[in-house]
Design a protein around this motif. Structure first.
Motif, PDB file in Angstrom:
ATOM      1  N   GLU A   1       4.232  -8.462  -8.148  1.00 31.75           N
ATOM      2  CA  GLU A   1       2.970  -8.311  -7.509  1.00 31.75           C
ATOM      3  C   GLU A   1       2.596  -6.990  -6.839  1.00 31.75           C
ATOM      4  O   GLU A   1       1.468  -6.799  -6.468  1.00 31.75           O
ATOM      5  CB  GLU A   1       2.367  -9.711  -6.803  1.00 31.75           C
ATOM      6  N   LYS A   2       3.796  -6.575  -5.998  1.00 33.68           N
ATOM      7  CA  LYS A   2       3.799  -5.614  -5.266  1.00 33.68           C
ATOM      8  C   LYS A   2       3.195  -4.457  -5.789  1.00 33.68           C
ATOM      9  O   LYS A   2       2.446  -3.562  -5.392  1.00 33.68           O
ATOM     10  CB  LYS A   2       4.801  -5.307  -4.625  1.00 33.68           C
ATOM     11  N   GLU A   3       3.398  -4.365  -7.138  1.00 31.73           N
ATOM     12  CA  GLU A   3       3.393  -3.293  -8.077  1.00 31.73           C
ATOM     13  C   GLU A   3       1.823  -3.367  -8.639  1.00 31.73           C
ATOM     14  O   GLU A   3       0.983  -2.617  -8.620  1.00 31.73           O
ATOM     15  CB  GLU A   3       4.201  -3.097  -9.264  1.00 31.73           C
ATOM     16  N   ASN A   4       1.612  -4.839  -9.119  1.00 26.00           N
ATOM     17  CA  ASN A   4       0.251  -4.949  -9.854  1.00 26.00           C
ATOM     18  C   ASN A   4      -0.823  -4.856  -8.894  1.00 26.00           C
ATOM     19  O   ASN A   4      -1.937  -4.382  -8.985  1.00 26.00           O
ATOM     20  CB  ASN A   4       0.312  -6.373 -10.342  1.00 26.00           C
ATOM     21  N   LEU A   5      -0.800  -4.983  -7.432  1.00 30.23           N
ATOM     22  CA  LEU A   5      -2.015  -5.046  -6.593  1.00 30.23           C
ATOM     23  C   LEU A   5      -1.944  -3.474  -6.141  1.00 30.23           C
ATOM     24  O   LEU A   5      -3.209  -3.372  -6.219  1.00 30.23           O
ATOM     25  CB  LEU A   5      -1.396  -5.776  -5.205  1.00 30.23           C
ATOM     26  N   ALA A   6      -1.170  -2.790  -6.286  1.00 36.51           N
ATOM     27  CA  ALA A   6      -1.233  -1.402  -5.994  1.00 36.51           C
ATOM     28  C   ALA A   6      -2.040  -0.624  -7.305  1.00 36.51           C
ATOM     29  O   ALA A   6      -2.948   0.012  -6.934  1.00 36.51           O
ATOM     30  CB  ALA A   6       0.024  -0.620  -5.763  1.00 36.51           C
ATOM     31  N   LEU A   7      -1.551  -1.373  -8.229  1.00 35.97           N
ATOM     32  CA  LEU A   7      -2.283  -0.550  -9.502  1.00 35.97           C
ATOM     33  C   LEU A   7      -3.848  -0.834  -9.660  1.00 35.97           C
ATOM     34  O   LEU A   7      -4.339  -0.166 -10.418  1.00 35.97           O
ATOM     35  CB  LEU A   7      -1.377  -1.067 -10.910  1.00 35.97           C
TER      36      LEU A   7
END
Length: 304
Positions: free
Chosen positions: A152-158
């Motif tokens: 989620e840390k990656e998906n939220l930023a994307l």
């Protein structure tokens, strides 16, 4: 590739072990650093888990890039509970930081992550790349919680509309990260283990900080990069640290002794190799040291 110099960079977690390395590397590269955290030494005082307070702290702040390097880890986690604070910072903390970053006119978000997002398991001899699935579901609820945080840390930023870059590091070693293990070895509180051919990815903190600078300065970076210096089993790393720092030779313990600490027990059975070729090709990143032994020797020379 066009490089973007002289940026104002907000670093969440700037007072932490990795954050201090990032601050130093950014300053050396000519960037202005605004540390974000709860401590008084930060230029921006705020808690990533306090949305309203964080938004107030960002009032009037302007910056080009934000780096999310905040964790809640004071020492290597032994149990699932030791990871919960970091899990929260990776999900709720990231969501709040992204909202605040937009108020500051930030264009790019660089997030610290870890290659364990590929899975806490034995991958054999297969070398994983950024094309492999990240944050895969684990049948164990405890590990699944941590993997969700990494994913989620990656998906939220994307999904934020900002330029998002995730740096997937190996286990950190180097000044600030190795000393705890050295102290435990000197007190004979740290055993070693037989790795049976298993390896873990390791990243020297200087190499990791250099990758952050490269991701900030790159014209059009990709969404994710593996950033790993070297591979060595956990037991092998303990022995290498003991040798480099002239600590007593640790005794070898069977891994079943760690069954009471499920997080560490699983970690001892991970076999994970990843490629950092993409970071080398696209970011021009190079490891500071080519082997763990070289990095540890360099650290011993820094001792007074």
């Amino acid at each position: 590739m066009t490089e973007m110099k002289n940026q104002t960079v907000i670093v969440a977690g700037a007072s932490g072990v990795f954050g201090r390395h990032i601050r130093h590397a950014l300053a050396d590269a000519g960037h202005t650093v605004l540390g974000l955290g709860r401590g008084e030494h930060n230029e921006i005082r705020g808690d990533l888990l306090d949305r309203e307070g964080l938004l107030r702290a960002f009032a009037g702040v302007q910056a080009d890039t934000v780096v999310h390097a905040a964790t809640a880890l004071k020492k290597p986690p032994m149990t699932h509970k030791g990871m919960y604070g970091t899990d929260d910072l990776r999900i709720a903390g990231t969501a709040n930081l992204l909202e605040a970053a937009k108020l500051a006119g930030v264009r790019r978000f660089v997030g610290e992550n870890i290659v364990f997002g590929y899975g806490y398991r034995d991958f054999g001899d297969r070398v994983l790349t950024e094309a492999d699935e990240f944050g895969v579901t684990d049948p164990d609820a405890g590990f699944n919680r941590h993997l969700e945080g990494m994913r989620e840390k990656e998906n939220l930023a994307l999904a934020s509309g900002l330029e998002a870059v995730s740096l997937r590091f190996g286990l950190f070693y180097g000044p600030g990260a190795t000393e705890t293990m050295v102290q435990m070895l000197r007190k004979r509180q740290m055993p070693t283990f037989n790795d049976h051919g298993r390896v873990l990815p390791w990243t020297h903190l200087d190499s990791a900080a250099n990758a952050v600078v490269a991701a900030i300065e790159a014209d059009r970076p990709s969404a994710a990069y593996n950033v790993v210096d070297a591979e060595k089993g956990f037991g092998g790393m303990i022995r290498a640290i003991a040798h480099a720092f002239d600590a007593p030779k640790p005794f070898t313990a069977p891994t079943w002794m760690m069954a009471v600490a499920p997080y560490m027990y699983r970690a001892l059975h991970i076999n994970l190799r990843v490629s950092s070729d993409k970071a080398r090709a696209e970011l021009g990143w190079r490891p500071e040291y080519t082997t763990v032994e070289e990095g540890l020797r360099a650290q011993t020379l820094l001792r007074v």
